[in-house]
Design a protein around this motif. Structure first.
Motif, PDB file in Angstrom:
ATOM      1  N   GLU A   1      28.114  16.254   5.832  1.00 46.01           N
ATOM      2  CA  GLU A   1      29.156  16.399   4.819  1.00 46.01           C
ATOM      3  C   GLU A   1      28.555  16.769   3.461  1.00 46.01           C
ATOM      4  O   GLU A   1      29.073  17.625   2.758  1.00 46.01           O
ATOM      5  N   TRP A   2      27.461  16.129   3.121  1.00 44.45           N
ATOM      6  CA  TRP A   2      26.885  16.368   1.794  1.00 44.45           C
ATOM      7  C   TRP A   2      26.356  17.786   1.633  1.00 44.45           C
ATOM      8  O   TRP A   2      26.242  18.289   0.524  1.00 44.45           O
ATOM      9  N   GLY A   3      26.010  18.403   2.748  1.00 42.31           N
ATOM     10  CA  GLY A   3      25.521  19.779   2.667  1.00 42.31           C
ATOM     11  C   GLY A   3      26.557  20.708   2.070  1.00 42.31           C
ATOM     12  O   GLY A   3      26.245  21.741   1.485  1.00 42.31           O
ATOM     13  N   TYR A   4      27.842  20.357   2.224  1.00 39.78           N
ATOM     14  CA  TYR A   4      28.900  21.263   1.770  1.00 39.78           C
ATOM     15  C   TYR A   4      29.451  20.893   0.406  1.00 39.78           C
ATOM     16  O   TYR A   4      30.152  21.664  -0.217  1.00 39.78           O
ATOM     17  N   GLY A   5      29.152  19.695  -0.031  1.00 39.16           N
ATOM     18  CA  GLY A   5      29.670  19.325  -1.344  1.00 39.16           C
ATOM     19  C   GLY A   5      29.066  18.009  -1.779  1.00 39.16           C
ATOM     20  O   GLY A   5      29.341  16.979  -1.175  1.00 39.16           O
ATOM     21  N   MET A   6      28.239  18.067  -2.796  1.00 35.26           N
ATOM     22  CA  MET A   6      27.632  16.836  -3.311  1.00 35.26           C
ATOM     23  C   MET A   6      28.635  16.158  -4.224  1.00 35.26           C
ATOM     24  O   MET A   6      29.313  16.825  -5.009  1.00 35.26           O
ATOM     25  N   PRO A   7      28.731  14.862  -4.161  1.00 36.56           N
ATOM     26  CA  PRO A   7      29.596  14.180  -5.130  1.00 36.56           C
ATOM     27  C   PRO A   7      28.945  14.220  -6.506  1.00 36.56           C
ATOM     28  O   PRO A   7      27.815  14.706  -6.647  1.00 36.56           O
ATOM     29  N   LEU A   8      29.656  13.707  -7.480  1.00 36.63           N
ATOM     30  CA  LEU A   8      29.085  13.632  -8.824  1.00 36.63           C
ATOM     31  C   LEU A   8      27.858  12.720  -8.782  1.00 36.63           C
ATOM     32  O   LEU A   8      27.949  11.562  -8.355  1.00 36.63           O
ATOM     33  N   LEU A   9      26.715  13.250  -9.162  1.00 33.98           N
ATOM     34  CA  LEU A   9      25.477  12.462  -9.073  1.00 33.98           C
ATOM     35  C   LEU A   9      25.265  11.656 -10.347  1.00 33.98           C
ATOM     36  O   LEU A   9      25.776  12.000 -11.420  1.00 33.98           O
ATOM     37  N   SER A  10      24.452  10.608 -10.224  1.00 32.72           N
ATOM     38  CA  SER A  10      24.101   9.811 -11.399  1.00 32.72           C
ATOM     39  C   SER A  10      23.155  10.641 -12.283  1.00 32.72           C
ATOM     40  O   SER A  10      22.727  11.734 -11.904  1.00 32.72           O
TER      41      SER A  10
ATOM     42  N   LYS B   1       0.858  -1.192   0.000  1.00 27.80           N
ATOM     43  CA  LYS B   1       0.000   0.000   0.000  1.00 27.80           C
ATOM     44  C   LYS B   1       0.893   1.240   0.000  1.00 27.80           C
ATOM     45  O   LYS B   1       0.777   2.090   0.873  1.00 27.80           O
ATOM     46  N   VAL B   2       1.825   1.280  -0.914  1.00 29.42           N
ATOM     47  CA  VAL B   2       2.740   2.432  -0.976  1.00 29.42           C
ATOM     48  C   VAL B   2       2.260   3.320  -2.120  1.00 29.42           C
ATOM     49  O   VAL B   2       1.911   2.818  -3.196  1.00 29.42           O
ATOM     50  N   ALA B   3       2.231   4.640  -1.894  1.00 27.19           N
ATOM     51  CA  ALA B   3       1.700   5.574  -2.898  1.00 27.19           C
ATOM     52  C   ALA B   3       2.337   5.313  -4.272  1.00 27.19           C
ATOM     53  O   ALA B   3       3.575   5.294  -4.389  1.00 27.19           O
ATOM     54  N   PRO B   4       1.515   5.110  -5.318  1.00 23.72           N
ATOM     55  CA  PRO B   4       2.051   4.770  -6.644  1.00 23.72           C
ATOM     56  C   PRO B   4       3.024   5.803  -7.185  1.00 23.72           C
ATOM     57  O   PRO B   4       3.988   5.459  -7.876  1.00 23.72           O
ATOM     58  N   GLU B   5       2.797   7.086  -6.856  1.00 20.54           N
ATOM     59  CA  GLU B   5       3.697   8.114  -7.396  1.00 20.54           C
ATOM     60  C   GLU B   5       5.109   7.975  -6.787  1.00 20.54           C
ATOM     61  O   GLU B   5       6.108   8.268  -7.446  1.00 20.54           O
ATOM     62  N   ILE B   6       5.167   7.511  -5.526  1.00 17.50           N
ATOM     63  CA  ILE B   6       6.502   7.306  -4.919  1.00 17.50           C
ATOM     64  C   ILE B   6       7.176   6.118  -5.606  1.00 17.50           C
ATOM     65  O   ILE B   6       8.355   6.172  -5.983  1.00 17.50           O
ATOM     66  N   VAL B   7       6.408   5.048  -5.798  1.00 17.97           N
ATOM     67  CA  VAL B   7       6.959   3.847  -6.442  1.00 17.97           C
ATOM     68  C   VAL B   7       7.495   4.208  -7.826  1.00 17.97           C
ATOM     69  O   VAL B   7       8.623   3.853  -8.199  1.00 17.97           O
ATOM     70  N   LYS B   8       6.693   4.970  -8.575  1.00 20.65           N
ATOM     71  CA  LYS B   8       7.084   5.341  -9.936  1.00 20.65           C
ATOM     72  C   LYS B   8       8.376   6.172  -9.923  1.00 20.65           C
ATOM     73  O   LYS B   8       9.289   5.950 -10.727  1.00 20.65           O
ATOM     74  N   ALA B   9       8.430   7.110  -8.981  1.00 25.66           N
ATOM     75  CA  ALA B   9       9.616   7.979  -8.925  1.00 25.66           C
ATOM     76  C   ALA B   9      10.869   7.153  -8.646  1.00 25.66           C
ATOM     77  O   ALA B   9      11.937   7.414  -9.217  1.00 25.66           O
ATOM     78  N   VAL B  10      10.765   6.147  -7.777  1.00 28.43           N
ATOM     79  CA  VAL B  10      11.946   5.324  -7.484  1.00 28.43           C
ATOM     80  C   VAL B  10      12.267   4.438  -8.693  1.00 28.43           C
ATOM     81  O   VAL B  10      13.440   4.243  -9.043  1.00 28.43           O
ATOM     82  N   GLN B  11      11.217   3.936  -9.340  1.00 28.66           N
ATOM     83  CA  GLN B  11      11.439   3.093 -10.530  1.00 28.66           C
ATOM     84  C   GLN B  11      12.239   3.834 -11.592  1.00 28.66           C
ATOM     85  O   GLN B  11      13.042   3.248 -12.309  1.00 28.66           O
ATOM     86  N   GLU B  12      11.975   5.130 -11.701  1.00 25.02           N
ATOM     87  CA  GLU B  12      12.629   5.913 -12.755  1.00 25.02           C
ATOM     88  C   GLU B  12      14.091   6.236 -12.438  1.00 25.02           C
ATOM     89  O   GLU B  12      14.836   6.699 -13.290  1.00 25.02           O
ATOM     90  N   ALA B  13      14.485   6.001 -11.183  1.00 27.36           N
ATOM     91  CA  ALA B  13      15.838   6.402 -10.772  1.00 27.36           C
ATOM     92  C   ALA B  13      16.882   5.377 -11.203  1.00 27.36           C
ATOM     93  O   ALA B  13      16.609   4.180 -11.263  1.00 27.36           O
ATOM     94  N   ASP B  14      18.089   5.877 -11.483  1.00 25.18           N
ATOM     95  CA  ASP B  14      19.182   4.942 -11.741  1.00 25.18           C
ATOM     96  C   ASP B  14      20.068   4.786 -10.515  1.00 25.18           C
ATOM     97  O   ASP B  14      20.991   3.980 -10.499  1.00 25.18           O
ATOM     98  N   ARG B  15      19.827   5.583  -9.484  1.00 24.48           N
ATOM     99  CA  ARG B  15      20.587   5.454  -8.235  1.00 24.48           C
ATOM    100  C   ARG B  15      19.780   6.102  -7.098  1.00 24.48           C
ATOM    101  O   ARG B  15      19.160   7.150  -7.300  1.00 24.48           O
ATOM    102  N   ILE B  16      19.808   5.442  -5.964  1.00 18.89           N
ATOM    103  CA  ILE B  16      19.104   5.997  -4.798  1.00 18.89           C
ATOM    104  C   ILE B  16      20.155   6.538  -3.836  1.00 18.89           C
ATOM    105  O   ILE B  16      21.088   5.819  -3.469  1.00 18.89           O
ATOM    106  N   TYR B  17      19.992   7.788  -3.447  1.00 15.21           N
ATOM    107  CA  TYR B  17      20.895   8.406  -2.474  1.00 15.21           C
ATOM    108  C   TYR B  17      20.148   8.533  -1.153  1.00 15.21           C
ATOM    109  O   TYR B  17      19.107   9.194  -1.104  1.00 15.21           O
ATOM    110  N   VAL B  18      20.670   7.895  -0.124  1.00 13.78           N
ATOM    111  CA  VAL B  18      20.029   7.982   1.199  1.00 13.78           C
ATOM    112  C   VAL B  18      20.842   8.957   2.046  1.00 13.78           C
ATOM    113  O   VAL B  18      22.037   8.748   2.274  1.00 13.78           O
TER     114      VAL B  18
END
Ligand code: M6R
Length: 604
Positions: A329-338, A280-297
């Motif tokens: 750490e990420w607040g000051y410099g994001m690495p190269l994103l996918s 029962k997870v919102a479909p729009e969240i599922v779709k957004a993750v499906q479209e990703a090539d990398r998940i950043y936590v």
């Protein structure tokens, strides 16, 4: 960090402020103060070092009023002292201010505008209130103009509540980055760092956004931007249960929250699974993750460790690489994103400034994000594209327990939903409802071993200054969380280590009696970890072995019942929570409010 409360138009102002501060104490507890004023214009300012109960002892009987502001502090500028405690006053003492946040340019402000002023303490807040006082009393601005001018100069994070002793029928409020909320009462209004602290008085709230200025009177709320343009905002009713924030029959919140974990697991099943076991997870969240090539936590502290606890499962079920980012750490410099990143912010409070600073950047880049949080309506929840709630109920103890396990379980529902939407067999094969029910049972079984664990603690951890947790794979991630827990509430210096890494240097710290706690749940590496246990025993270490049943031996100290490997970070962490709790208790420390810490870290 720091908690603010204000009320206007209520005869019980002192009581409301004190009750509010008690509920806000988790945000900081090294000093506190209140300013109260009555209809006759008589006012009183009382401040104290220590806890809210210390402030209560100093109040005396003549502190009553219809309006006031209060503050509980977590020191940033200047040590905990009465002088540095809030509320702070302007040079003439006409203006009174409470503040949560950090004014980054306070030294420059002092040099440019206030070089001849004397200050009672060392805080950045005292500079701000002197500045407002100067603009009114020396430069002839109205209070509102002075406040606005000060806001245009001040850089950094703040939630401000300001009162004018000459006109005490208004609280001037503004915020940037630090949380603040309006509470609407019958014939009176409130302002507070969080809704929970106002829930005894009202369940109707109004949000304040960054760089908004609010004039709060007993029967009106006027919101504008800093240019003076009016902003209309609807209020909302929060369904919060006052009983959730009590300790019940428990001596400490932490113990109550540890014990609540089986319930949290079962509640998550009803929140995120249908009766037929489908997600029962919102479909729009599922779709957004499906479209990703990398998940950043992105997360901090225990929430960061929860991200590691969920990483293997997320990757296995979604077939998408997962990268963890430590928020500060990420607040000051994001690495190269996918090319197609998707961001997940894990945060119990939803207010962590370090995480928010990354979210602000993510939003600037127009990237999709999800906040997994325990606090509905929190800043990270409002500002992310999507939210999934843990629904664990208020977590009050500074040491996070049920939020960690709740976050991993929530991510399990997301991972399975995404995997199924992608038609991945591994996701269909993972019967999450059944597996999470088993996790709830496993937690209950471990909770029934508290006395035995307390004995182990008495033998091995009562006197030690340092300790190690070791584990491999998932157990290494759990050892990171286990050591953080032990450190923060028992002050034992503890390191969570990849078991195989010890021999690459750190084993030199092992000597007679040093406690090494080994975690074993994975059959593919259990034998190797047992080898590492032998190595430290040979060098004099005292060990506690926590093993899942599937890999256990009769001589192991704590046996955890079997769960699915994707969820072992939940079941294996439970004995370590009890170890931390017991160590703190047996050392006679304040389990719920360890030194130097605060529950919501709202400064960067
Ligand atoms: O509210 P958050 O989950 O964003 O908080 C992050 C950390 O500050 C928090 O987990 C902290 O490490 C806890 N005190 C650990 O028990």
């Amino acid at each position: 960090m720091c908690g603010i409360v204000g009320v206007i138009g209520n005869r019980n102002a002192t009581d409301i402020l004190m009750q509010g501060l008690e509920k806000l104490e988790y945000r900081g507890y090294d000093s506190a103060g209140i300013f109260v004023t009555n209809e006759a214009g008589k006012s009183k300012l009382v401040k104290s070092v220590g806890r809210i109960e210390d402030l209560r002892d100093k109040l005396g009987i003549d502190v009553s009023g219809t309006a006031g502001i209060g503050h509980t502090r977590w020191a940033t500028h200047g040590k905990p002292s009465v002088e540095n405690a809030h509320p702070h006053t302007s040079a003439s003492e006409r203006f009174v201010l409470v503040h949560n946040g950090v004014i980054e340019n306070f030294r420059e402000i002092q040099a440019e505008y206030l070089s001849t002023d004397d200050f009672k303490g060392q805080t950045d807040t005292e500079i701000a209130v002197h500045l407002i006082g100067k603009f009114v009393e020396e430069d002839g601005l109205s209070v509102l103009e002075a406040f606005k001018k000060a806001l245009s100069i001040i850089e950094g994070s703040y939630a401000f509540a300001l009162m004018d002793t000459e006109n005490p029928d208004m609280i001037y409020v503004a915020k940037n980055k630090s949380p603040l909320l309006i509470g609407l009462g019958e014939g009176y209004n409130m302002v507070c760092s969080d809704a929970m602290a106002m829930i005894r008085e009202t369940s109707e709230f109004m949000e304040i956004h960054d760089k908004e200025l609010v004039l709060v009177t007993k029967d009106n709320i006027a919101i504008t931007d800093y240019q003076g343009n009016p902003i209309n905002r609807a209020s909302y009713t929060a369904e919060l249960d006052l009983s959730d924030i009590g300790k019940g029959t428990y001596p400490f919140y932490m113990l109550k929250e540890i014990d609540e974990q089986p319930t949290v697991m079962r509640k998550l099943i009803t929140t995120y699974a249908n009766e037929d076991g489908s997600m029962k997870v919102a479909p729009e969240i599922v779709k957004a993750v499906q479209e990703a090539d990398r998940i950043y936590v992105i997360a901090a502290g225990t929430s960061y460790n929860a991200g590691f606890g969920a990483k293997m499962m997320l990757e296995a079920l979604t077939q998408t690489p997962v990268e963890l980012g430590v928020a500060s750490e990420w607040g000051y410099g994001m690495p190269l994103l996918s090319k197609k990143p998707f961001f997940i912010f894990l945060s119990q409070s939803g207010e962590t400034a370090d995480s928010r600073q990354v979210l602000v950047k993510v939003n600037e880049l127009g990237l999709p994000s999800l906040t997994v949080t325990n606090v509905p309506g929190s800043t990270l929840s409002r500002e992310a594209t999507y939210t999934m709630l843990i629904g664990a109920g208020p977590e009050i103890a500074v040491a996070s327990t049920k939020a960690y396990t709740g976050q991993i379980a929530t991510l399990a529902f997301l991972a399975k939903a995404v995997g199924e939407a992608d038609g991945l067999q591994a996701a269909y094969d993972f019967d999450l409802v059944k597996e999470l029910s088993l996790v709830a049972q496993s937690i209950e079984a471990t909770l029934s071993e508290k006395e035995m664990i307390a004995e182990l603690v008495k033998k091995l951890l009562l006197e030690t200054r340092n300790a190690f947790y070791i584990g491999r794979k998932q157990d290494y991630f759990v050892s990171m969380e286990a050591s953080l827990k032990l450190k923060e509430i028992s002050y034992v210096q503890c390191e969570g280590f990849a078991a195989g890494e010890l021999k690459h240097g750190t084993i030199s710290l092992i000597e007679k009696g040093v406690p090494v706690i080994a975690l074993l749940s994975d059959p593919t590496v259990a034998a190797h970890t047992r080898g590492n246990i032998m190595e430290v025993v040979a060098r004099g270490a005292s060990t506690i072995v926590i093993a899942e049943e599937s890999v256990s031996k009769p001589e192991d100290d704590i046996i955890v019942s079997n769960v699915h490997p994707y969820l072992s970070a939940i079941s294996m962490v439970i004995p370590t929570q009890i170890i931390a709790y017991e160590t703190s208790m047996q050392r006679g420390l304040d389990v719920d409010k360890p030194r130097n810490l605060a529950k919501a870290v709202t400064v960067e």
